[in-house]
Design a protein around this motif. Structure first.
Motif, short mmCIF file in Angstrom:
data_model
loop_
_atom_site.label_atom_id
_atom_site.label_comp_id
_atom_site.label_asym_id
_atom_site.label_seq_id
_atom_site.Cartn_x
_atom_site.Cartn_y
_atom_site.Cartn_z
N UNK A 281 13.30 -3.31 -6.64
CA UNK A 281 14.23 -2.46 -6.03
C UNK A 281 14.18 -2.48 -4.42
N UNK A 282 14.85 -1.77 -3.76
CA UNK A 282 14.81 -1.70 -2.49
C UNK A 282 14.40 -0.36 -1.74
N UNK A 283 13.93 0.51 -2.39
CA UNK A 283 13.44 1.65 -1.80
C UNK A 283 12.21 1.51 -0.84
N UNK A 284 11.62 0.50 -1.37
CA UNK A 284 10.35 0.14 -0.20
C UNK A 284 10.96 -0.30 1.15
N UNK A 285 11.83 -0.95 1.09
CA UNK A 285 12.56 -1.64 2.29
C UNK A 285 13.35 -0.29 3.20
#
Length: 498
Positions: A281-285
């Protein structure tokens, strides 16, 4: 139908005081307002109630008012539409006039228990000729503020013969006064139960307050305070929020970040945002990175140790990434470059068990596949469903299909769909180049989509466009004030589902 007194807020504190010297005042949250003069006691009462109705119209809700006059005291509920309800009225003991040769019967009407319009209340003129007091008529006469013995005197002198006739018809009116009985100390308290309404802090009212003129907050500021109170509540046990939409680009990750930030900031509850994408996913980005590279898979591998009773609560910091400004943690999805692992339903169970031991609030980001095992198991653990959508028709259609899928499954899934909160964000496509009619069309499309969802879910909240949500790490303080206020309203709508 009447209003249950407990349903009416006890603040601001409002008192209407009528004095026997012909003056009156209305005190709202400690601020005194002079009541216009009146020819009679009832005129003063009506003028005081007119000021209270104005306060109810300003707040756009019913208010409580404590009433006090020379003959008694009590409590009313005043509505913005000029309707009055009497909760109670206690008459003071009647003092007989020393110069009266005989006791004059004075009939007291019961407290009003029905809803009456203020406009219908008019002072009655005294009769031109002396007339006997009609006890039955006095009891039937209804006014929002109970009539008093002073008003009976204003009706004119009563002949001795009429007094004796009235006394014969209504012996209770001339019965000797019963001695007052001593009340129990359990029936009273010196504590003030009504909360003190803090003065305005925003807008021109706030400016005047800072200059030394205490001003009541505006309806907008009161609404904001109520949303803050809602998101600041603590609830028993952990709660899980799932943010879902089967279409990419629907604003799921910004929604997870903003809800986590606001709930963590205001409630002080330990909050974690979990990227439950089945692969990467992209939450860390979009959030701050900690001093390590661990993800949900590392947490699952260490679950036995983390669930051990001897493990210190601070050990969870090895696996999550703390957001220094917004005070919540992030559990990232697997960032293996090969991306060869998909999270299973069993792994969701393990991770959820660990997180609900260390956090009171879990906000879950999700992938785009409603059929995936980890997506469906996420729904099993969900207490409140949030469906974000941008004001673009394919995102809105995907949101509708997501809700329809859950509703068709029945049971817990259908209940989540019916009580969902839909968050509609204005389109970010070419927003900076939009001017004039294009901007109006974008706002109209957002409103059209919001109106379309409203009949099918518990709440719909609109979010204005904000460039701080488009690229890079998302931080609450970087948003424009209007965007912050809109996300606070969205978080309050979500918290009401807890």
């Amino acid at each position: 139908m009447g209003t249950t007194p407990t349903e009416v807020l006890a603040f601001p504190s409002i008192r209407a005081i009528v004095r026997d010297n012909g003056t009156a005042e209305v005190v709202v949250a400690g601020n005194s307002r002079v009541v216009p003069d009146g020819e009679t006691l009832q005129d003063l009462r009506n003028n005081a109630l007119t000021l209270v109705v104005g306060e109810a119209q300003t707040l756009q809700r019913p208010v409580r008012v404590q009433i006090e006059d020379p003959e008694g005291h009590g409590e009313l509920i005043v509505h913005p539409d000029n309707k009055i309800e009497s909760v109670r009225y206690e008459q003071r003991p009647v003092r007989r006039r020393a110069q009266a040769p005989e006791t004059t019967p004075e009939t007291l009407a019961p407290a009003v228990t029905e809803t009456l319009p203020v406009a219908a209340v008019k002072p009655k003129a005294a009769p031109a000729q002396p007339a006997p007091v009609d006890a039955t008529a006095a009891a039937v006469e209804r006014q929002p503020w109970p009539p008093t013995p002073v008003e009976a005197e204003e009706r004119g002198p009563v002949s001795p013969k009429a007094q004796r006739n009235a006394a014969a018809e209504s012996p209770a009116a001339v019965a000797p006064e019963e001695p007052l009985t001593r009340r129990s100390l359990k029936e009273t308290s010196f504590l003030v139960s009504a909360p003190v309404l803090e003065p305005a802090t925003k807008g021109w009212r706030g400016s005047l307050t800072r200059l030394g003129f205490r001003m009541d907050p505006s309806p907008e500021e009161l609404s904001e305070r109520e949303d803050i109170r809602t998101v600041s509540q603590h609830w028993p046990g952990p709660r899980t929020i799932a943010v879902v939409n089967r279409k990419g680009g629907a604003n799921k990750t910004p929604t997870v970040v903003m809800l986590s930030a606001i709930l963590a900031r205001y409630s002080g509850a330990a909050t974690v945002a979990w990227d439950n994408n089945e692969s990467q996913g992209t939450l860390g980005w979009r959030t701050e990175k900690g001093a390590h590279n661990r993800s949900v898979l590392d947490l699952i591998d260490s679950s036995t140790e983390l669930l051990s009773p001897s493990t210190n609560a601070a050990e969870i910091a090895k696996f999550v990434h703390h957001q220094t400004a917004d005070k919540f943690d992030v559990l990232r999805s697997d960032e293996n470059e090969e991306g060869d692992h998909e999270v299973t339903a069993e792994e969701v169970d393990i991770a959820h068990q660990v997180l609900t031991r260390y956090y009171r609030l879990v906000v879950m980001d999700s992938g785009n596949t409603a059929r995936a095992a980890n997506w469906r198991r996420m729904i099993d653990h969900t207490d409140q469903l949030v469906v974000p959508v941008t004001a673009i028709e394919d995102r809105a259609e995907a949101a509708r299909l997501t809700l329809q899928t859950l509703e068709s499954r029945g049971g817990h899934d259908a209940e989540l769909a019916r009580n969902a909160v839909v968050i509609v964000s204005e389109s970010t496509d070419a927003k900076r180049s939009m001017t004039g009619d294009a901007l109006k069309r974008a706002k109209a499309e957002a409103q059209r989509i919001a109106d379309g969802f409203e009949p099918f879910v518990r709440a719909v909240v609109r979010i204005p466009y904000d460039p701080a949500l488009v690229n890079g790490p998302i931080r609450h303080e970087a948003l424009q004030p209007a965007t912050q206020r809109a996300w606070l309203a969205a978080a309050a709508a979500v918290a009401k589902g807890f």
